[in-house]
Scaffold this active site. Sequence first.
Site, mmCIF file in Angstrom:
data_model
loop_
_atom_site.group_PDB
_atom_site.id
_atom_site.type_symbol
_atom_site.label_atom_id
_atom_site.label_comp_id
_atom_site.label_asym_id
_atom_site.label_seq_id
_atom_site.Cartn_x
_atom_site.Cartn_y
_atom_site.Cartn_z
ATOM 1 N N HIS A 190 94.149 14.826 5.667
ATOM 2 C CA HIS A 190 94.365 14.536 4.244
ATOM 3 C C HIS A 190 93.552 13.319 3.805
ATOM 4 C CE1 HIS A 190 98.324 16.918 4.190
ATOM 5 N NE2 HIS A 190 97.471 17.527 3.418
ATOM 6 N N CYS A 487 79.794 27.637 5.846
ATOM 7 C CA CYS A 487 80.848 27.366 4.865
ATOM 8 C C CYS A 487 81.950 26.483 5.427
ATOM 9 C CB CYS A 487 81.438 28.667 4.323
ATOM 10 S SG CYS A 487 82.245 29.686 5.570
#
Length: 556
Positions: A190, A487
């Site tokens: 995070h 990606c």
Amino acid sequence: MEHTHVLSGTPVVAGHAYAPTVWPGERPVYDPATAAPVPDEEREVETKRFTDAAATVAARLRERASHASGAAAEVLSATAGLAEDRGWVGAASGLIAKGSTAPAAAVLATEQFAAMFTKLGGLMAERVTDLNDVRDRVVAELLGVPEPGVPEPDEPSVLLADDLAPADTAGLDPAKITALVTRLGGPTSHTAIIARQLGIPCVVAVSGLADVPAGTPVLVDGTAGTLEVEPDAAEATAQVEESRRMAALVASWSGPGQTADGRHVSVLANVADGTSARTAMKYPVEGVGLFRTELAFLDRSDAPSVEEQTGLYREVLEAFPGQKVVIRTLDAGSDKPLKFVTQLDEANPALGVRGNRIAGEHPDIRTAQLDAIAAAAQGREPIPWVMAPMIASAAEAAEFAAPVRERGLVAGVMVEVPAAAILAEAILAEVDFVSIGTNDLTQYTMAADRMSAELAALTDPWQPAVLALIARVARAGQEVDKPVGVCGEAAADPLLACVLVGLGVTSLSSAPAAAAAVGARLAQTTTDQCRAAADAALATSDPAAARAAATAALES
């Protein structure tokens, strides 16, 4: 403390910052063993005290979420949800009913759930930091002490921490906190996600960080992944100025993606739904390189209908009219279990029935998804590209490509499993394109959980073994003139983007906020420089050396 002592970690967000350090406020310490049992007649009141404190913490986090946006708002809302999680609150209430004090119940219930989350691994293990943060906030509320968290410094500062919970990082002011450096955490934590959104340099997994006291001037290099303690002030200031010059170039870059000598490289966005696709449109991207469709499936007790899925997919396609959109079929299982797919408990879910493998037992799920994509794509130009996750063999690639082509769509697969990279020629013979998911490819190549802070050095996408596999896939693509994209988070690193282009990658897809930095760096770099950087990185044997070699090659 030695002067100009340099600490190394895993770089997450490029850029330089020079400022004194700050550490988060102390977290409350409460030892359940020292607490006297709560008498029977007071337990109901003690339970209410706990639930009130948890509700207060949740409300405070939701209030902060309402003033935030994007990833910050999402992680604050998710943390607020943890504070009111029925399982956690229920476990704590059960402990109070047996005599525990409210703070002791918060600590003990968290220990139970943290052990469970850690055992599950993957993204669930990542949530232990979030849960511990909720525990500390609730305990502080119960003890009547200040809520733990990040201070509001009087001057621009570099924030150091063991680890940072979403609620700590989500409300940061980038004018006051100019860089983030943590002792724990990985490139997909995070902390990393919020740092990217704020656009401030970030380095994680820095050993020796605890020895740097608050107030120490430091130079953070988010590109090299270093923290220089008490650097030469003039040199540090010059590096920050150069970093700002590059930031100005980034701010002015509007696409399309190409090298300095005009070689086109598609710079694309990763999205999860219509809302994130519309947000991505605000950035200089040329389309979508990864549409993660699992959001429609998670946290549901039944599979979404074809009609429901069609509407969701159409939203993303309509956000990018006339532009490329690459849709990944359901990537569930492992750390993203499906409630409506009955799976036996897997001893090692990361190596279990996940991604395209779900279609083996539940072909109807994939069939419905492909029907929905085809319906959403009716009358659209260009035709959407569709790719399957977790493909490990040419036979699996062929089995997936057939129903995709039957529906008039362009068929591809993800390369996340080393076997797929090794047999890239055979797989490319069956499909029209491939996209390399560097997060999982790194995890599986290095046999290291990508959510593990202790293994962050192994899960660095600059690992030469990973670069060698990417090189193999790109080379196979060039031989048959088929696109090879990336990606994973590697595509968000401007320096690594140059190396990937040098290896032969044709498109780069990442968080939309990273697009301009990648595009601006490529625009200043020739194809030959990219190839030289790729060759230099491949010739090394560890990530730090690969970064240094690529940097030297580009500067020469």
